[in-house]
Design a protein around this motif. Structure first.
Motif, PDB file in Angstrom:
ATOM      1  N   SER A   1     -13.447   6.120  -1.090  1.00  0.00           N
ATOM      2  CA  SER A   1     -14.087   5.023  -1.825  1.00  0.00           C
ATOM      3  C   SER A   1     -15.225   5.529  -2.702  1.00  0.00           C
ATOM      4  CB  SER A   1     -14.625   3.973  -0.842  1.00  0.00           C
ATOM      5  OG  SER A   1     -13.578   3.405  -0.084  1.00  0.00           O
TER       6      SER A   1
ATOM      7  N   ASN B   1       0.826  -1.212   0.000  1.00  0.00           N
ATOM      8  CA  ASN B   1       0.000   0.000   0.000  1.00  0.00           C
ATOM      9  C   ASN B   1       0.859   1.260   0.000  1.00  0.00           C
ATOM     10  OD1 ASN B   1      -2.446  -1.404   0.029  1.00  0.00           O
ATOM     11  ND2 ASN B   1      -2.415  -1.614   2.242  1.00  0.00           N
TER      12      ASN B   1
ATOM     13  N   ARG C   1      -8.506  -4.220  -4.174  1.00  0.00           N
ATOM     14  CA  ARG C   1      -9.143  -3.067  -4.820  1.00  0.00           C
ATOM     15  C   ARG C   1      -8.099  -2.042  -5.243  1.00  0.00           C
ATOM     16  NH1 ARG C   1     -13.626  -0.101  -1.394  1.00  0.00           N
ATOM     17  NH2 ARG C   1     -14.352  -2.250  -1.344  1.00  0.00           N
ATOM     18  N   SER C   2      -7.174  -1.735  -4.344  1.00  0.00           N
ATOM     19  CA  SER C   2      -6.128  -0.767  -4.684  1.00  0.00           C
ATOM     20  C   SER C   2      -5.168  -1.326  -5.726  1.00  0.00           C
ATOM     21  CB  SER C   2      -5.353  -0.369  -3.420  1.00  0.00           C
ATOM     22  OG  SER C   2      -6.184   0.335  -2.517  1.00  0.00           O
TER      23      SER C   2
ATOM     24  N   ALA D   1      -6.851   7.246  -5.573  1.00  0.00           N
ATOM     25  CA  ALA D   1      -6.594   5.803  -5.480  1.00  0.00           C
ATOM     26  C   ALA D   1      -5.417   5.532  -4.547  1.00  0.00           C
ATOM     27  CB  ALA D   1      -6.324   5.225  -6.868  1.00  0.00           C
TER      28      ALA D   1
ATOM     29  N   GLU E   1      -6.550   6.248  -0.976  1.00  0.00           N
ATOM     30  CA  GLU E   1      -7.426   5.168  -0.516  1.00  0.00           C
ATOM     31  C   GLU E   1      -6.607   3.962  -0.072  1.00  0.00           C
ATOM     32  OE1 GLU E   1     -11.085   2.326  -2.146  1.00  0.00           O
ATOM     33  OE2 GLU E   1     -10.355   4.009  -3.353  1.00  0.00           O
ATOM     34  N   ALA E   2      -5.541   3.655  -0.824  1.00  0.00           N
ATOM     35  CA  ALA E   2      -4.659   2.557  -0.419  1.00  0.00           C
ATOM     36  C   ALA E   2      -3.989   2.871   0.914  1.00  0.00           C
ATOM     37  CB  ALA E   2      -3.608   2.311  -1.499  1.00  0.00           C
TER      38      ALA E   2
ATOM     39  N   THR F   1     -13.046   8.102  -5.676  1.00  0.00           N
ATOM     40  CA  THR F   1     -12.151   7.454  -6.645  1.00  0.00           C
ATOM     41  C   THR F   1     -12.896   6.922  -7.868  1.00  0.00           C
ATOM     42  OG1 THR F   1     -10.629   6.869  -4.853  1.00  0.00           O
ATOM     43  CG2 THR F   1     -10.372   5.704  -6.938  1.00  0.00           C
TER      44      THR F   1
ATOM     45  N   THR G   1       1.480   6.349  -7.184  1.00  0.00           N
ATOM     46  CA  THR G   1       0.356   7.132  -7.703  1.00  0.00           C
ATOM     47  C   THR G   1       0.558   8.625  -7.446  1.00  0.00           C
ATOM     48  OG1 THR G   1      -0.843   6.691  -5.631  1.00  0.00           O
ATOM     49  CG2 THR G   1      -1.305   5.256  -7.508  1.00  0.00           C
TER      50      THR G   1
ATOM     51  N   SER H   1      -6.604   2.634   3.821  1.00  0.00           N
ATOM     52  CA  SER H   1      -7.088   1.275   4.058  1.00  0.00           C
ATOM     53  C   SER H   1      -6.016   0.390   4.676  1.00  0.00           C
ATOM     54  CB  SER H   1      -7.551   0.650   2.735  1.00  0.00           C
ATOM     55  OG  SER H   1      -6.461   0.527   1.834  1.00  0.00           O
TER      56      SER H   1
ATOM     57  N   ASN I   1      -4.792  -5.981  -0.395  1.00  0.00           N
ATOM     58  CA  ASN I   1      -5.733  -4.931  -0.790  1.00  0.00           C
ATOM     59  C   ASN I   1      -5.961  -5.002  -2.306  1.00  0.00           C
ATOM     60  OD1 ASN I   1      -7.283  -2.663  -1.061  1.00  0.00           O
ATOM     61  ND2 ASN I   1      -5.823  -1.259  -0.129  1.00  0.00           N
TER      62      ASN I   1
END
Length: 625
Positions: free
Chosen positions: A264, A194, A377-378, A236, A239-240, A267, A201, A243, A375
């Motif tokens: 969430s 993460n 999603r990320s 994004a 968010e990583a 993004t 990013t 989380s 994770n």
């Protein structure tokens, strides 16, 4: 004017031998080196985080029961959730402490849960704060390191878990035991990925924003697509970060939870906005869904700001909205790819796979199913960012090939202005004589001022002013528009090649397009048509007609030519130079049609060869890029 056009022409000249300068590859080389270095560092830290991480244990030998029904107990190996436990009901986790650790520490992780830990009858930890109504109603995501007393072995550990939300009630907290340094190493090993996503990013976001600023300074054109991509990369990455386990250590639980939920929501909004700006054929339909998604998302955020307790409940509806977006986006991406939109031809497979993956993850969130420590999603967002970045670099580095094929509009303007000046030599000569007279008179006035002859200098200035007024009030010859001059130029070319050329009433509709696009479209269209018509061996049959119709903001451009015979078509096909030039003209016309959300097609019917183009004259606000 001519100097400015010549300067632009020199600026747009292609590189020698169509090669890219080394400086154009420097950003790409730096990005590759950064990626390789980061990947190597990540693998080293992931494979060898700490020497004693094996000492961390996640105990599964718990006894579960509801506080109001202690007779009904369940073993954690077989039961992972007690559905009978509702919001604000106490759920008890109980076990005997047997293992002895050096520097004994317990890692406690809870999701929107209040937790109180007892060792026998001694309270050693709680995250409940009765005096804080915000925390009481919204405990957030909790991560806590608890140091155990030295005499903990043999005692009974009890953890009382409650949640103000039905969605999170009846689920046990995650508990790890081990030495303090081993637990810290364990948390860090799970956080490396993460952290890497957040750094990468952020780097992409900064580079992309720098590109947007430079493009705006040079072209005075705002690249909305790049701005949305920067926003997507930034949110994004954040968010990583939120989380991650480290997010629970760096921020209070309620802040970490609220930021994660808001990110969430935001993004996917940036992502579908980025998709929309790259669409050409279904944009007006996809925009309707985009506005609905944005409206619902912004309403959820505003509502959550005033009703913080409701945010976890609202998230279930947002997950349902995101699931719907994955289906809508997948169908739109596939349709754009079928219509040969370059962005979606390359990226649509990845977009669809990512949408399917996110769909399953959102379903897991709604059903509150156990999820992996990874994770995903990320990771999916991260892979999309890499794919879009690579596509952007490819488009940037190899765009010079298309520029070399495209007729230089600066060169067109230069030739047309030179021709216009050549047609009006007397007017140009008179203007130069007037300018020389004004210049000479100005020097005389300057000498008078130096000699303190103020009255004479004032009279000289009045004479200069009068000359300028005379020039401004003198009626000048009306200049033709560039479009008219360009079409006149091609009419002359058609006459030389013995082609009958008709193009009445096309100027006014075409004025709705940008000047450079308009000139380029006319040039490529007529270059293609003249080359095709010249292949007809009988000059009496060489006819060319260009028509433009404006229907409710849609420009329909028809270029009509006689159909070639089989022998003439074969001869044209064997002429490599003409064939490649006509293919280049078609490619440029396709790009212009895509830029104006239009289409191009060729029809051969009733002895005619028809080139039909459709363009939207008025582009919506999301189309500029």
């Amino acid at each position: 004017m001519l100097k400015a056009i010549k300067k632009q022409r020199r600026k747009n000249m292609p590189f020698l031998n169509n090669k890219l300068f080394l400086k154009r590859w420097i950003p790409f080389i730096l990005l590759v080196l950064f990626l390789l270095g980061s990947i190597v560092s990540f693998l080293v830290l992931f494979l060898f985080p700490t020497s004693d991480i094996h000492a961390v244990e996640k105990k599964e030998d718990w006894i579960f029961y509801a506080e109001d029904n202690p007779e009904s107990t369940f073993i954690s190996r077989y039961v992972k959730h007690l559905p009978s436990v509702k919001a604000n009901d106490r759920f008890v986790m109980k076990r005997k402490m047997t293992n002895d650790y050096k520097y004994p520490t317990m890692l406690l992780i809870g999701d929107h849960q209040h937790m109180t830990v007892y060792l026998d009858d001694q309270e050693i930890y709680t995250n409940e704060e009765p005096n804080d109504p915000l925390t009481l109603n919204h405990p957030g995501k909790t991560l806590a390191f608890i140091t155990l007393p030295e005499d903990y072995v043999g005692k009974t550990l009890k953890i009382y878990v409650t949640s103000p939300f039905d969605t999170y009630s009846g689920f046990p907290a995650e508990v790890f035991f081990g030495p303090a340094n081993a637990l810290i190493g364990y948390v860090f090993s799970l956080s490396i990925l993460n952290i890497y996503i957040l750094l990468f990013t952020g780097f992409i976001c900064i580079i992309n924003l720098f590109y947007v600023i430079v493009s705006f300074i040079n072209q005075r054109k705002l690249k909305l697509s790049s701005i949305l991509f920067s926003g997507f990369a930034l949110t994004a990455g954040l968010e990583a970060g939120f989380s991650d386990m480290l997010g629970g250590l760096l921020f209070p639980p309620i802040v970490n939870s609220a930021m994660l939920n808001i990110l969430s929501i935001i993004t996917p909004m940036f992502l579908i906005g980025f998709y929309c700006t790259n669409m050409h054929f279904v944009r007006k339909y996809y925009q309707k869904w985009l506005y609905f998604h944005y409206s619902f998302g912004l309403f959820a955020i505003l509502f959550a700001l005033f009703q913080t307790k409701s945010l976890p409940t609202i998230m279930n509806y947002m997950f349902l909205l995101n699931i719907t977006s994955t289906f809508v986006t997948s169908f739109a991406a596939i349709y754009e790819a079928l219509k040969k939109n370059p962005f979606f031809v390359i990226c649509a497979p990845w977009i669809v796979v990512a949408a399917i993956g996110h769909c399953f993850l959102y379903i897991q969130d709604i059903l509150v199913l156990p999820q992996s420590d990874v994770n995903w999603r990320s990771i999916i967002f991260f892979l999309l960012i890499i794919i879009f970045t690579c596509y952007g670099f490819l488009e940037l580095f190899f765009s010079s090939e298309g520029k070399n094929k495209r007729i230089d509009t600066a060169d067109i303007k230069l030739r047309l202005y030179e021709k216009q000046q050549a047609n009006n030599p007397e007017q140009s000569l008179k203007m130069q004589q007037v300018l020389q007279a004004i210049k000479k008179r100005t020097h005389t006035v300057k000498d008078m001022l130096e000699d303190q002859q103020l009255a004479a200098a004032y009279e000289g200035l009045c004479e200069i002013e009068e000359q300028i007024k005379q020039q401004l009030t003198r009626p000048s010859v009306e200049k033709e528009s560039l479009t008219t001059m360009l079409i006149t130029n091609y009419q002359h070319t058609a006459t030389q090649k013995r082609i009958t050329f008709a193009c009445d009433g096309i100027i006014e509709p075409l004025e709705q397009l940008e000047e450079n696009d308009r000139l380029s479209l006319i040039a490529h269209c007529l270059e293609y048509a003249i080359r095709y018509t010249c292949a007809i061996t009988d000059p009496q049959k060489r006819r060319l007609a260009l028509r433009v119709n404006d229907t409710n903001g849609q420009l329909h451009i028809d270029c009509q030519m006689p159909l070639l015979s089989n022998e003439e078509a074969e001869k044209l096909q064997n002429d490599e130079t003409k064939r490649q030039a006509m293919q280049a003209d078609m490619q440029m016309l396709e790009q212009l049609c895509l830029a104006y959300q239009g289409s191009i097609r060729i029809e051969e019917t009733n002895g005619l060869h028809l080139l039909h183009l459709t363009l939207r004259a008025k582009i919506d606000p999301l189309s500029f890029d």
